[in-house]
Design a protein around this motif. Structure first.
Motif, PDB file in Angstrom:
ATOM      1  N   LEU B  58      80.350  50.475  61.569  1.00  0.00           N
ATOM      2  CA  LEU B  58      81.034  49.670  60.573  1.00  0.00           C
ATOM      3  C   LEU B  58      80.644  48.199  60.699  1.00  0.00           C
ATOM      4  N   SER B  59      80.304  47.825  61.910  1.00  0.00           N
ATOM      5  CA  SER B  59      79.952  46.437  62.191  1.00  0.00           C
ATOM      6  C   SER B  59      78.439  46.248  62.059  1.00  0.00           C
ATOM      7  N   THR B  60      78.035  45.304  61.230  1.00  0.00           N
ATOM      8  CA  THR B  60      76.609  45.072  61.007  1.00  0.00           C
ATOM      9  C   THR B  60      75.896  44.655  62.293  1.00  0.00           C
ATOM     10  N   SER B  61      76.504  43.783  63.071  1.00  0.00           N
ATOM     11  CA  SER B  61      75.837  43.314  64.291  1.00  0.00           C
ATOM     12  C   SER B  61      75.630  44.478  65.259  1.00  0.00           C
ATOM     13  N   VAL B 133      75.197  37.492  55.305  1.00  0.00           N
ATOM     14  CA  VAL B 133      75.645  38.759  55.896  1.00  0.00           C
ATOM     15  C   VAL B 133      77.086  38.976  55.476  1.00  0.00           C
ATOM     16  N   SER B 135      79.892  42.121  53.316  1.00  0.00           N
ATOM     17  CA  SER B 135      79.993  43.330  52.515  1.00  0.00           C
ATOM     18  C   SER B 135      81.354  43.385  51.850  1.00  0.00           C
ATOM     19  N   TRP B 136      81.526  44.415  51.030  1.00  0.00           N
ATOM     20  CA  TRP B 136      82.790  44.691  50.352  1.00  0.00           C
ATOM     21  C   TRP B 136      83.235  43.534  49.453  1.00  0.00           C
ATOM     22  N   ARG B 138      83.327  40.422  50.196  1.00  0.00           N
ATOM     23  CA  ARG B 138      84.037  39.358  50.900  1.00  0.00           C
ATOM     24  C   ARG B 138      83.279  38.028  50.819  1.00  0.00           C
ATOM     25  N   LEU B 139      84.023  36.955  50.631  1.00  0.00           N
ATOM     26  CA  LEU B 139      83.506  35.578  50.633  1.00  0.00           C
ATOM     27  C   LEU B 139      82.457  35.329  49.549  1.00  0.00           C
ATOM     28  N   HIS B 161      80.869  30.127  61.759  1.00  0.00           N
ATOM     29  CA  HIS B 161      79.596  30.740  62.101  1.00  0.00           C
ATOM     30  C   HIS B 161      78.424  30.013  61.441  1.00  0.00           C
ATOM     31  N   HIS B 164      77.174  30.569  57.832  1.00  0.00           N
ATOM     32  CA  HIS B 164      77.809  29.967  56.657  1.00  0.00           C
ATOM     33  C   HIS B 164      77.114  28.678  56.227  1.00  0.00           C
ATOM     34  N   ASN B 256      72.222  48.742  50.589  1.00  0.00           N
ATOM     35  CA  ASN B 256      73.108  48.863  51.748  1.00  0.00           C
ATOM     36  C   ASN B 256      72.590  49.940  52.694  1.00  0.00           C
TER      37      ASN B 256
END
Lengths: 56, 293
Positions: B58-61, B133, B135-136, B138-139, B161, B164, B256
């Motif tokens: 679930l986590s990209t990193s 970076v 998903s969904w 966000r931002l 981060h 940004h 994706n």
């Protein structure tokens, strides 16, 4: 169907027979998101908070 | 076959996959990446005798590093770390699509607030600012005015981060209230759906309504090219219709690499997890010919 205690409110949470370790359930009483740590015997913990790099 | 699944959370998507794999009597090694270490010479995870590993982090990193290490051990992994690397970063994604001649929204990258403002002004209003970076939905910011742009850029400047401070500015595509998600395996569509919403963000994760969609030849060609552009794999290719519904003209805005498919499975007649497992069996056999079905 088995049952475990919600770590947030202590209420019983029903787990379906096909529950998976790593699955997220909602406590029907307090609404907390709970992670299944173990299926047999069932063990729940509060689910991790959403992180910025989660997604697809 | 014996298949490993990299994960940290079992979503409905992973459950669909696990159920299908168990129905076919495959051996499954669930690898919770939070519980393991990945060293240069090996990992605490039991991967040595796996025919294939599928990345469902679930986590990209975690996805980026775990697949890189699994690949280093010589264990076949899908998607590949190279595909993950390109798909996880919107800037790399845009470059790969453009290099492959796939139509994609015009994009500019800037590293300071002033140059980002120049990029925004060059597109005019509205335009879109996205995290490189994420998903969904966000931002994501649809910027309608100069004052909104100034405020959003200032906010991004002080976010923690460093990513940004990489300003990914894109033209706003006036899509017809929907976009198209195609689930594809090495460029071959499994199924497609539209995601519709009154909101400018139509992601299923944002509550967009989903419906099955029939791909025309142009879309089929674009999906294949887009998949090739990022190295293939199990992918979610996102397209927008340019010039209105059923115009037959598309732009590919995103690919994706840890694609969710529960919404797709719920709105099409195709057995999505079954088709994905068919593909995984094929990949395992290609990589490890002795892998049993």
């Amino acid at each position: 169907m088995s049952e475990a205690d919600c770590p947030e409110c202590g209420a019983g949470v029903d787990l379906h027979d096909d529950v998976e370790v790593g699955e997220i359930l909602d406590c029907g009483t307090c609404g907390a998101e709970l992670e299944v740590l173990a299926a047999e015997p069932p063990e729940l913990d509060t689910a991790p908070e959403l992180e910025e790099d989660w997604g697809e | 076959m014996k298949i490993g699944i990299l994960y940290s959370r079992i979503r409905q998507d992973e459950k669909l996959l696990l159920n299908e794999l168990r129905d076919r009597d495959h051996e499954i090694e669930k690898i919770d990446v939070r519980k393991h270490q990945f060293g240069l010479d090996g990992t605490t995870a039991d991967v040595d005798d796996l025919d294939i590993v599928v990345d469902r982090c679930l986590s990209t990193s975690r996805s980026l590093y775990a697949t890189r290490f699994i690949d280093h051990y010589g264990v076949p992994v899908v998607n590949s770390p190279e595909t993950a690397d390109v798909c996880a970063d919107k800037a790399k994604n845009s470059l790969a699509l453009d290099a492959a001649g796939v139509p994609t929204p015009d994009t500019k990258l800037a590293f300071t607030v002033d140059s980002a403002m120049d990029a925004i002004e060059s597109f005019g209003y509205p335009c879109v600012l996205k995290p490189v970076v994420g998903s969904w939905g966000r931002l994501m910011a649809k910027i309608d005015s100069e004052s909104a742009a100034e405020a959003i850029l200032e906010h991004k400047k002080v976010l923690g981060h460093y990513e940004h401070k990489v300003f990914y500015v894109q033209e706003f595509v006036d899509k017809p209230g929907r976009d198209i998600r195609v689930l594809a395996t090495d460029g071959e569509p499994v199924a497609a759906m539209t995601r519709s919403s009154d909101h400018w963000l139509t992601n299923a994760a944002k509550g967009g309504d989903t419906a099955g969609f029939e791909l025309d030849d142009t879309a089929l060609d674009l999906v294949e090219k887009a998949s090739d552009a990022v190295g293939g794999g199990l992918l979610g290719v996102d397209l927008m219709e340019v010039g209105g519904e059923e115009s037959g003209e598309y732009t590919v805005h995103e690919i994706n690499h840890t694609v969710e498919f529960k919404a797709l499975n719920g709105c099409v007649d195709v057995d999505v997890p079954g088709t994905v497992v068919d593909w995984l069996e094929t990949k395992a056999n290609e990589a490890t010919p002795e892998a049993t079905q």
